[in-house]
Design an enzyme around this catalytic site. Structure first.
Site, PDB file in Angstrom:
ATOM      1  N   ASN A  13       0.902  -1.173   0.000  1.00 55.94           N
ATOM      2  CA  ASN A  13       0.000   0.000   0.000  1.00 55.94           C
ATOM      3  C   ASN A  13       0.924   1.201   0.000  1.00 55.94           C
ATOM      4  OD1 ASN A  13      -2.133   1.388   2.614  1.00 55.94           O
ATOM      5  ND2 ASN A  13      -2.185   1.811   0.439  1.00 55.94           N
ATOM      6  N   CYS A  74      -5.151   6.193   8.321  1.00 60.08           N
ATOM      7  CA  CYS A  74      -4.465   5.290   7.398  1.00 60.08           C
ATOM      8  C   CYS A  74      -3.429   4.513   8.214  1.00 60.08           C
ATOM      9  CB  CYS A  74      -3.812   6.038   6.251  1.00 60.08           C
ATOM     10  SG  CYS A  74      -3.007   4.937   5.051  1.00 60.08           S
ATOM     11  N   GLY A  75      -3.716   3.271   8.477  1.00 55.94           N
ATOM     12  CA  GLY A  75      -2.848   2.485   9.359  1.00 55.94           C
ATOM     13  C   GLY A  75      -1.471   2.255   8.766  1.00 55.94           C
ATOM     14  N   HIS A 152     -15.531   1.367   7.938  1.00 52.70           N
ATOM     15  CA  HIS A 152     -15.304   0.060   7.301  1.00 52.70           C
ATOM     16  C   HIS A 152     -16.556  -0.812   7.389  1.00 52.70           C
ATOM     17  CE1 HIS A 152     -10.869   0.234   6.681  1.00 52.70           C
ATOM     18  NE2 HIS A 152     -10.966   1.165   7.614  1.00 52.70           N
ATOM     19  N   GLU A 201     -10.660  -0.146  -1.145  1.00 46.20           N
ATOM     20  CA  GLU A 201     -10.556   1.050  -0.317  1.00 46.20           C
ATOM     21  C   GLU A 201     -11.373   2.219  -0.857  1.00 46.20           C
ATOM     22  OE1 GLU A 201      -6.967   2.617   1.188  1.00 46.20           O
ATOM     23  OE2 GLU A 201      -5.951   0.685   1.289  1.00 46.20           O
ATOM     24  N   ARG A 202     -12.062   2.891   0.053  1.00 42.17           N
ATOM     25  CA  ARG A 202     -12.717   4.164  -0.288  1.00 42.17           C
ATOM     26  C   ARG A 202     -11.671   5.087  -0.914  1.00 42.17           C
ATOM     27  NH1 ARG A 202     -14.714   8.125   4.551  1.00 42.17           N
ATOM     28  NH2 ARG A 202     -12.508   7.794   5.080  1.00 42.17           N
ATOM     29  N   GLY A 213      -8.195  -1.410   7.540  1.00 44.73           N
ATOM     30  CA  GLY A 213      -9.074  -2.530   7.192  1.00 44.73           C
ATOM     31  C   GLY A 213      -8.762  -3.760   8.009  1.00 44.73           C
TER      32      GLY A 213
HETATM   33  N1  LIG Z   1      -8.950   4.453   1.903  1.00 48.27           N
HETATM   34  C1  LIG Z   1      -8.982   4.726   3.339  1.00 48.27           C
HETATM   35  C2  LIG Z   1      -7.723   5.511   3.763  1.00 48.27           C
HETATM   36  C3  LIG Z   1      -6.493   4.677   3.661  1.00 48.27           C
HETATM   37  C4  LIG Z   1      -6.608   3.467   4.518  1.00 48.27           C
HETATM   38  C5  LIG Z   1      -5.583   2.384   4.229  1.00 48.27           C
HETATM   39  N2  LIG Z   1      -4.604   2.694   3.218  1.00 48.27           N
HETATM   40  C6  LIG Z   1      -4.894   2.013   5.516  1.00 48.27           C
HETATM   41  O1  LIG Z   1      -3.730   1.578   5.471  1.00 48.27           O
HETATM   42  O2  LIG Z   1      -5.519   2.138   6.559  1.00 48.27           O
HETATM   43  C7  LIG Z   1     -10.181   5.606   3.654  1.00 48.27           C
HETATM   44  O3  LIG Z   1     -10.675   6.288   2.756  1.00 48.27           O
HETATM   45  O4  LIG Z   1     -10.597   5.598   4.819  1.00 48.27           O
END
Ligand SMILES: N[C@H](CCC[C@H](N)C(=O)O)C(=O)O
Length: 275
Positions: A13, A74-75, A152, A201-202, A213
Site C-alpha cells: 500500500n 491510514c494504518g 469500514h 478502499e474508499r 481494514g
Molecule cells: N482508503 C482509506 C484511507 C487509507 C486506509 C488504508 N490505506 C490504511 O492503510 O488504513 C479511507 O478512505 O478511509
C-alpha cells in the site's frame, strides 16, 4: 518551488510522503493530491501523506486518498511515518490521536478505541452494526460496520479469492447507507488466530494492503466470536498482527497493529507542475 518527497509503502500500500514540519508547503488541495497520486501523469500512490507541525501531538498526519479525498486514518501510513521519524511519536489525525513506536516486527501503532455505534461509523439510520440488515447482489450481505478513525464494512465469506471485489466494492463504497462512503473488506476466517483479507478502499480501490481494514476486520471477527484477541491478518502484500485490548470499566480497549513499512526511494518534484 522544488519539493522533496519520500516514496514509501506498507505491505505494498504505497504513499508519497511530504514532510512539512521544518518548512511549510503551499496549501495542499484534493486536486493537487490527486495529481501527485496519478500513476500515469504524477508520481503515483494509493495515498498522499502530508506531515505537518501539531500543537496537540508530536506531529499531524494528513491523508489524501488516490481520488484526492482527505480522510481520517491510514494504518499503513502511520507505520510509514513511524519508520521515517525513527522513534516513538504521537500523531494527530482527523480520526483522533494515534501513537507509533518501533517494535521487533517493524512499527507498532496504537490505533485507539474502535467506534461501534451506527452513528459513529456513520450509517444513514439506526441499525445493528454487528450484522447490518442489508445485502448486495454478489451475496455479500449482513456486514459488520466498524470505525477505526475511518469507516469500514466487513463481510465474512468462505473464499475471498472467489469474490468479484473489484466489481462489487465500488457499488458498496458509494451506497447511500454510508453517508461518508466506506472501505469494503472481504474476510475469510482461516483459524481462531488467522484471517485472510482483501480490501476495496474508499477513494483508492483495490490495494495490496489496508492497515485500518485489518484493524476493523479483526475487531469485527472478535465481536462475532470468530477469533481470539490477537490475530494475524494476511493481505495480498503481507501480514499484520492485530490485538484488541480487553474492555475495562473505562470502556472498549484500544487496537494495536504491528507490521513493517518501507522506504522505497526519495525524490523531488516541482510544485508548479501539479498546482
Ligand atoms: N482508503 C482509506 C484511507 C487509507 C486506509 C488504508 N490505506 C490504511 O492503510 O488504513 C479511507 O478512505 O478511509
Amino acid at each position: 518551488m522544488r519539493i522533496p518527497f519520500t516514496k514509501m509503502h506498507g505491505l505494498g500500500n504505497d504513499f508519497v510522503v511530504l514532510d512539512a514540519r521544518e518548512s511549510a508547503l503551499p496549501p495542499m488541495t484534493g486536486d493537487i493530491a490527486a495529481a501527485l497520486a496519478d500513476r500515469h501523469t504524477g508520481i503515483g500512490c494509493d495515498q498522499l501523506v502530508l506531515i505537518e507541525p501539531s500543537d496537540a501531538a508530536d506531529l499531524r498526519m494528513r491523508i489524501f486518498n488516490h481520488d484526492g479525498g482527505e480522510v481520517e486514518a491510514c494504518g499503513n501510513a502511520a507505520r510509514a511515518v513511524g519508520v521515517l521519524v525513527g522513534h516513538a511519536i504521537t500523531m494527530e489525525t482527523l480520526g483522533g490521536e494515534i501513537t507509533a513506536r518501533p517494535d521487533d516486527a517493524g512499527i507498532a501503532v496504537d490505533m485507539g478505541v474502535p467506534r461501534l455505534g451506527w452513528d459513529q461509523i456513520p450509517l444513514a439510520y439506526a441499525m445493528d452494526t454487528l450484522s447490518m440488515p442489508v445485502g448486495w447482489d454478489s451475496g455479500m450481505d449482513h456486514p459488520v460496520a466498524v470505525n477505526v478513525g475511518n469507516p469500514h464494512a466487513i463481510f465474512f465469506v468462505d473464499d475471498v479469492d472467489a469474490l468479484p471485489l473489484g466489481e462489487i466494492g465500488p457499488v458498496i463504497e458509494k451506497d447511500q447507507i454510508f453517508p461518508e462512503g466506506v472501505n469494503v473488506n472481504a474476510a475469510q476466517i482461516v483459524s481462531r488466530s488467522a484471517i485472510k483479507l482483501r480490501v476495496w478502499e474508499r477513494g483508492a480501490g483495490l490495494t495490496r494492503a489496508c492497515g485500518t481494514g485489518a484493524c476493523a476486520t479483526a475487531v469485527a471477527a472478535m465481536r462475532r466470536g470468530l477469533v481470539d484477541r490477537t490475530v494475524t491478518v494476511s493481505l495480498p502484500g503481507g501480514d499484520l498482527t492485530i490485538s484488541w485490548d480487553a474492555d475495562s470499566e473505562a470502556g472498549p480497549g484500544s487496537i494495536t497493529m504491528t507490521g513493517p513499512a518501507t522506504i522505497a526511494f526519495t525524490g523531488e518534484f516541482d510544485w508548479g507542475d501539479f498546482a
